[in-house]
Design a protein around this motif. Structure first.
Motif, PDB file in Angstrom:
ATOM      1  N   CYS A   1      43.375  52.351  43.311  1.00 61.65           N
ATOM      2  CA  CYS A   1      43.918  51.373  42.370  1.00 61.65           C
ATOM      3  C   CYS A   1      44.993  50.523  43.042  1.00 61.65           C
ATOM      4  O   CYS A   1      45.053  49.305  42.857  1.00 61.65           O
ATOM      5  CB  CYS A   1      44.478  52.103  41.152  1.00 61.65           C
ATOM      6  SG  CYS A   1      44.822  51.024  39.778  1.00 61.65           S
TER       7      CYS A   1
ATOM      8  N   GLY B   1      42.309  44.361  41.264  1.00 57.85           N
ATOM      9  CA  GLY B   1      42.123  45.767  40.911  1.00 57.85           C
ATOM     10  C   GLY B   1      40.810  46.014  40.205  1.00 57.85           C
ATOM     11  O   GLY B   1      40.042  46.911  40.569  1.00 57.85           O
TER      12      GLY B   1
ATOM     13  N   THR C   1      37.126  47.965  41.666  1.00 57.17           N
ATOM     14  CA  THR C   1      36.427  49.017  40.927  1.00 57.17           C
ATOM     15  C   THR C   1      35.015  48.580  40.564  1.00 57.17           C
ATOM     16  O   THR C   1      34.056  49.341  40.720  1.00 57.17           O
ATOM     17  CB  THR C   1      37.207  49.402  39.661  1.00 57.17           C
ATOM     18  OG1 THR C   1      38.455  49.971  40.065  1.00 57.17           O
ATOM     19  CG2 THR C   1      36.449  50.410  38.816  1.00 57.17           C
TER      20      THR C   1
ATOM     21  N   ASP D   1      41.075  51.370  35.111  1.00 60.40           N
ATOM     22  CA  ASP D   1      42.214  50.831  35.844  1.00 60.40           C
ATOM     23  C   ASP D   1      43.345  50.228  35.025  1.00 60.40           C
ATOM     24  O   ASP D   1      44.435  50.027  35.554  1.00 60.40           O
ATOM     25  CB  ASP D   1      41.722  49.751  36.813  1.00 60.40           C
ATOM     26  CG  ASP D   1      40.912  50.323  37.953  1.00 60.40           C
ATOM     27  OD1 ASP D   1      41.028  51.524  38.230  1.00 60.40           O
ATOM     28  OD2 ASP D   1      40.157  49.548  38.574  1.00 60.40           O
TER      29      ASP D   1
ATOM     30  N   SER E   1      46.682  52.292  34.909  1.00 64.02           N
ATOM     31  CA  SER E   1      47.195  52.474  36.259  1.00 64.02           C
ATOM     32  C   SER E   1      47.777  51.170  36.811  1.00 64.02           C
ATOM     33  O   SER E   1      48.888  51.149  37.347  1.00 64.02           O
ATOM     34  CB  SER E   1      46.070  52.980  37.167  1.00 64.02           C
ATOM     35  OG  SER E   1      46.552  53.265  38.452  1.00 64.02           O
TER      36      SER E   1
ATOM     37  N   ASN F   1      47.999  58.967  36.657  1.00 61.31           N
ATOM     38  CA  ASN F   1      46.562  59.110  36.890  1.00 61.31           C
ATOM     39  C   ASN F   1      46.112  60.565  36.789  1.00 61.31           C
ATOM     40  O   ASN F   1      45.023  60.850  36.289  1.00 61.31           O
ATOM     41  CB  ASN F   1      46.171  58.500  38.239  1.00 61.31           C
ATOM     42  CG  ASN F   1      46.076  56.999  38.163  1.00 61.31           C
ATOM     43  OD1 ASN F   1      45.687  56.437  37.143  1.00 61.31           O
ATOM     44  ND2 ASN F   1      46.436  56.332  39.237  1.00 61.31           N
TER      45      ASN F   1
ATOM     46  N   HIS G   1      40.279  57.075  36.131  1.00 63.08           N
ATOM     47  CA  HIS G   1      39.268  57.101  37.191  1.00 63.08           C
ATOM     48  C   HIS G   1      38.195  58.156  36.979  1.00 63.08           C
ATOM     49  O   HIS G   1      37.153  58.116  37.631  1.00 63.08           O
ATOM     50  CB  HIS G   1      39.937  57.250  38.563  1.00 63.08           C
ATOM     51  CG  HIS G   1      40.322  55.935  39.128  1.00 63.08           C
ATOM     52  ND1 HIS G   1      39.532  55.243  39.982  1.00 63.08           N
ATOM     53  CD2 HIS G   1      41.401  55.156  38.897  1.00 63.08           C
ATOM     54  CE1 HIS G   1      40.101  54.100  40.285  1.00 63.08           C
ATOM     55  NE2 HIS G   1      41.251  54.014  39.644  1.00 63.08           N
TER      56      HIS G   1
END
Length: 139
Positions: A9, A46, A50, A72, A75, A122, A132
């Motif tokens: 991230c 970001g 992903t 995300d 985060s 996280n 995640h």
């Protein structure tokens, strides 16, 4: 797993944060505008990082975007709050030029601090099947 998720991230977040700070500083934008550009770019990069992996797994674009948002958002938000609080809080950092050690040192320090403080966030989210953990279902 939480450290790896945070590092992943942070990679996208840092690219956007650094690019935004460079753009804002080089263009002579007001501090608020520079922070806004950095935040927007951090989210864009970001999410894009992903989505790249999720799209490679054969997930449709719309679903990949949903996965990236779920994985995300929290985060990146935590990292951006920390990054920008440090940059604004260090006296002179936002007004320093691109060749100034204060600018780069503050930016690097803000990213390190963001990493350290976001790992527990996280870890908490992954432990609850969120963040995640959502991405890992598509790998």
């Amino acid at each position: 797993m939480a450290a790896q998720a945070t590092l992943h991230c942070l990679t996208g977040c840092a690219v956007g944060e650094v690019a935004g700070m460079i753009i804002g500083t080089a263009a002579g934008l007001h501090n608020g505008a520079t922070v806004a550009v950095s935040v927007v770019l951090a989210f864009v990069f970001g999410y894009a990082l992903t989505m790249r992996g999720v799209l490679r797994a054969g997930v449709a674009v719309r679903q990949a975007l949903k996965v990236a948002l779920a994985a995300d958002t929290v985060s990146i938000l935590v990292m951006e709050i920390i990054d920008n609080t440090v940059m604004v809080g260090v006296p002179g950092a936002m007004d320093a030029g691109l060749t100034d050690v204060l600018f780069w040192g503050s930016l690097a320090g803000s990213l390190v601090l963001a990493f350290v403080l976001t790992v527990p966030v996280n870890r908490w989210m992954i432990g609850r099947g969120k963040g995640h953990a959502v991405v890992h279902a598509h790998h």
